[in-house]
Design an enzyme around this catalytic site. Sequence first.
Site, short mmCIF file in Angstrom:
data_model
loop_
_atom_site.label_atom_id
_atom_site.label_comp_id
_atom_site.label_asym_id
_atom_site.label_seq_id
_atom_site.Cartn_x
_atom_site.Cartn_y
_atom_site.Cartn_z
N GLU A 109 36.46 48.46 36.63
CA GLU A 109 37.68 48.07 37.34
C GLU A 109 38.43 49.31 37.84
O GLU A 109 38.60 50.28 37.11
CB GLU A 109 38.56 47.27 36.39
CG GLU A 109 39.91 46.85 36.97
CD GLU A 109 40.77 46.10 35.95
OE1 GLU A 109 41.77 45.50 36.37
OE2 GLU A 109 40.42 46.10 34.76
N LYS A 145 40.98 40.02 41.83
CA LYS A 145 41.30 39.62 40.46
C LYS A 145 42.24 38.43 40.49
O LYS A 145 43.25 38.43 41.20
CB LYS A 145 41.94 40.80 39.71
CG LYS A 145 42.12 40.59 38.22
CD LYS A 145 42.57 41.90 37.56
CE LYS A 145 42.65 41.80 36.05
NZ LYS A 145 42.99 43.11 35.43
N CYS A 173 38.05 42.07 34.53
CA CYS A 173 38.74 42.21 33.24
C CYS A 173 39.36 40.89 32.75
O CYS A 173 38.67 40.02 32.25
CB CYS A 173 39.77 43.33 33.32
SG CYS A 173 40.18 44.03 31.70
#
Length: 567
Positions: free
Chosen positions: A41, A119, A155
């Site tokens: 990330e 994300k 994540c």
Amino acid sequence: MRVAMAQLNPTIGDIGGNVTKIRQVAVKACRAGADLVVFPELAVTGYPPRDLLCRRDFLQRVERALAEEIAPMSREVALVVGAPVRGAAQGDGENTDRDFLYNAALLYTEGKLAGRQDKSLLPNYDVFDESRYFKPAGQRTPVPLGELNLGLTICEDIWNDKDYWNRQLYEVDPVEELVARGADLVLNISASPYHYGKIGLRLDMLRSIARKHHRPVIYVNQIGGNDELIFDGTSLAVDAGGEVVCLAASFEEGLVLLEMGRERSGPLFLEPVGKIDFQVPGAGSALPREDISYVYRALVLGIRDYLRKTGFQKALVGLSGGIDSSVTAALAAAALGPENVLGVSMPSRYSSPGSRSDARILAENLGIAFREIPIEGMFSAFLKAMNRDGSPCGDLAEENIQARIRGNILMFISNREGYLTLTTGNKSEMAVGYCTLYGDMSGGLAVLADVPKVMVYQLARYINREREIIPESVLVKPPSAELRPNQVDQDSLPPYEVLDTILQAYIEEEKSAEEIAALGFDPALVREVIRRVDRAEYKRRQAAPGLRVTARAFGMGRRMPIAWRAG
């Protein structure tokens, strides 16, 4: 298809250096036969970039790096790279004037951007503050690569499985949506910070996700120390049955190569391929079993990266002959090399001969440089100047001035000789304010600020696992600040085994005084400990950054007001 999992240690803001590292790894992976290289990330910027993301020039440099350097690399091998992206949300091309920022996973192949997934879940708790900078993904759609559909996640996107946690923090489950829309596997790029116990929890969760959705999971995590946060890596691949196929080392950079494909029309399989930098089969004893060695390695990495990334090469530790300074010095020597560490003993009239000799023996055992600078003359001058009749009062102010004299000496050496001063206070002391502002709190990095006292002793025993480095006398004598005659910590504090349990319940588990007392503790003691924790917030606000190794650290992970009152 051969996939290389690239576990890197980026430097925040060093876009040129990070891109160079990405290029070097991509070349190495390509030579090893990789078809796809997956990076963590925000690998281009490092994580967390914080308010650098508010700077337009910074984002422009990211855009140039992606267009002019990252994209051309993909002519040789496909890349999945994490980076901040400005502009419209995916599928919102008509509103390109909306200059939002997204935390994106970008797939590059054949020299151009071939896919993007933003994300979806932006954590805004503990040490995270992502909704300050980013907008969530507008949609979740698998990204095609060859015959496979990649379920790209970032994540936090994998941390919302209602069946694993028995609750959901967010309304959306990105993994569930991607699988429902045809993803062949879940690929997660991550910057997941370490705390003790996190590795086993994360592994168990990823295995559960794979079994639930009958999809392999590839997880690539950042490593390195970035300010307070330490990232462990421990990247891994799990097959559709939840078995670990390969597992990267913790707290080290490297590459893991695995084969991914189908046998006829069967399910997607993963299997490890030869070694690049490291690759461990996932069976049996290879699975991580966290113990105190993980905290040790985390702190060593945190010290090493903090100095390297801030431009320091050597560290300074005030050696009292006690357990905290001994462990701090040992960690520093392991992180930087003994030749780059200086220990300074600053005895006063209250320092015992044993403490003075313990400090010297420790330095000899570690092989670090050592100086002894007595503070009696300076202390006497203060007593004479601050007491009208020249007679000591023996009060708290006189105790603290000794710590402040020592802090001044350490910072003098730091300024003159270019050392970074490491403070030595532990979490238990910091919690209840058993520390001196502008004294033992003076320095650039608080190594043990998130390590409870009981864990400090565990670290000391680990450091002595092969030979006696920290003198045994340090481990067995009662802890003492030695600021007045015959002083010991338990004059002011409950036994550390009791104190640490109460502190964990209050700070990490957020239990009330009543709930803690119900565990079997004296209610009056619990209230007093909580009172001291709350009153010491003003001290902690002025402390050096502390390396995080527990689930709830002071500082950015626990943002409490100073001027408040329970009503």
